[in-house]
Write a protein that holds these residues in place. Structure first.
Motif, mmCIF file in Angstrom:
data_model
loop_
_atom_site.group_PDB
_atom_site.id
_atom_site.type_symbol
_atom_site.label_atom_id
_atom_site.label_comp_id
_atom_site.label_asym_id
_atom_site.label_seq_id
_atom_site.Cartn_x
_atom_site.Cartn_y
_atom_site.Cartn_z
ATOM 1 N N GLY A 73 -4.573 2.718 -2.811
ATOM 2 C CA GLY A 73 -4.839 1.120 -2.545
ATOM 3 C C GLY A 73 -5.274 1.126 -1.326
ATOM 4 O O GLY A 73 -5.800 1.560 -0.113
ATOM 5 N N LEU A 108 0.476 -1.250 -0.214
ATOM 6 C CA LEU A 108 -0.334 0.056 -0.276
ATOM 7 C C LEU A 108 0.820 1.333 0.302
ATOM 8 O O LEU A 108 0.401 2.115 -0.923
ATOM 9 N N ALA A 114 -3.431 -6.909 -0.028
ATOM 10 C CA ALA A 114 -4.082 -5.261 -0.037
ATOM 11 C C ALA A 114 -4.587 -5.397 -1.980
ATOM 12 O O ALA A 114 -5.151 -6.393 -2.661
#
Length: 342
Positions: A211, A201, A239
């Protein structure tokens, strides 16, 4: 990691039981809690049934949606107690990866054109911002720069990022805590699933992409010749990157793969702190406590309602996993075989 082929995989059904048990050395007069234990309804995921069981029975409880659309359960137990047990029990159908998503124009667009700031996508823009304290450090920016080269298709860059984290970092249970910073993980090159999701992220956000942190479960298989052990699975985290057609592409750097029919999605947010499985406050004179966490992700046959036989505590009669170490967020690890969780 390469983009999966177009071979059809079957929809899979799971019964998920996630139990957390707190034991105190004194009487607790009041417990307030909030939990994320109910899987989300998604285009590729259907919740057949789900419930949150709490013992002692709460005097007050409610279920609602948070700002991200996750289902959260609030409870208040006023009955004096020395043990508190909270269980999420669900049956979920999960579809394989949508192949159309992987070959879509949004996934194949150059990554620079997938930045919300370029497209004026206000809702997704929240997921581009750094956290406080900051996660985007010079080390993160340098790592991301090698992946997000000019003009590279977004899906290609994301699969490369997934593979790089998988190969460059070592999975080591207990090596970090929820307070461990991304910069520390970058320096040590080791961690667990939530660390690798946060590294991914930070990389996405360092180049202006959106993200989000996603939490849930991953079905694992026992070693060859051994039976499944109830409670030996784990919570998991991964993620997802935002696409310009307002869809999201989730990916799992811990296992070098895109999220597929083995993943059960529970909740998402900007970071772990937005969606912890269980968090609360107690009123007590107790001086110590123990936490035990047990997670079971059991594959079911198509049409199986997944109704378990329950014991006195409201969940199946079975051993509970070992106590969680100090500082561990309750994302239990079991890397004995198959995909890695936790």
């Amino acid at each position: 990691m390469s983009v999966p082929s177009t071979g059809a995989a079957p929809t899979r059904r799971y019964r998920v039981i996630h139990t957390t048990r707190y034991t105190y050395d004194g009487v607790v007069s009041s417990s307030y809690g909030r939990c994320y234990l109910t899987p989300r309804e998604l285009p590729g995921q259907r919740v057949v049934r789900s419930e949150v069981r709490i013992d002692p029975e709460p005097d007050d409880r409610s279920t609602g949606l948070d700002v991200y659309g996750n289902i959260d359960t609030y409870f208040h137990v006023r009955t004096p107690h020395s043990v508190l047990e909270v269980s999420g029990v669900s049956v979920v159908d999960v579809d394989p990866i949508d192949q159309g998503l992987l070959v879509s124009a949004a996934a194949r667009t150059p990554w620079e054109q997938a930045r919300p700031a370029v497209l004026g996508a206000g809702v997704a823009a929240e997921f581009t911002y750094d956290l406080d304290p900051p996660e985007i450090t010079p080390a993160v920016a340098d790592y991301a720069r090698a992946v997000f080269t000019p003009g590279r298709p977004l899906v290609e860059a994301v699969t490369d990022l997934t593979s790089r984290i998988f190969h460059d970092f070592t999975y080591r249970s207990g090596s970090t805590a929820i307070s461990t910073r991304v910069d520390t993980v970058m320096a040590r090159r080791e961690g667990v699933c939530q660390d690798f999701a946060r590294v991914a992220l930070a990389c996405l956000r360092s180049v202006g992409l959106a993200g989000r942190y996603e939490s849930g479960y991953l079905a694992t298989d026992p070693p060859p010749g051994r039976e499944r052990i109830f409670g030996a699975d784990a919570s998991h985290a991964w993620a997802a990157v935002w696409l310009p057609d307002d869809r999201w592409l989730p990916f799992d750097p811990t296992n070098d793969k895109l999220v597929d029919e083995r993943h059960v999605t529970v909740a998402w947010g900007r970071d772990y702190d937005d969606v912890p499985p269980l968090r609360g406050v107690i009123y007590t004179d107790a001086t110590s406590s123990e936490i035990e966490v047990s997670v079971d992700v059991c594959p079911l046959a198509e049409g199986d309602p997944g109704t378990p036989a329950v014991g006195a505590g409201g969940v199946p009669d079975a051993p509970v996993a070992d106590p969680v170490p100090d500082g561990d967020p309750g994302l239990v690890d079991d890397a004995a075989a198959g995909p890695v969780t936790g």
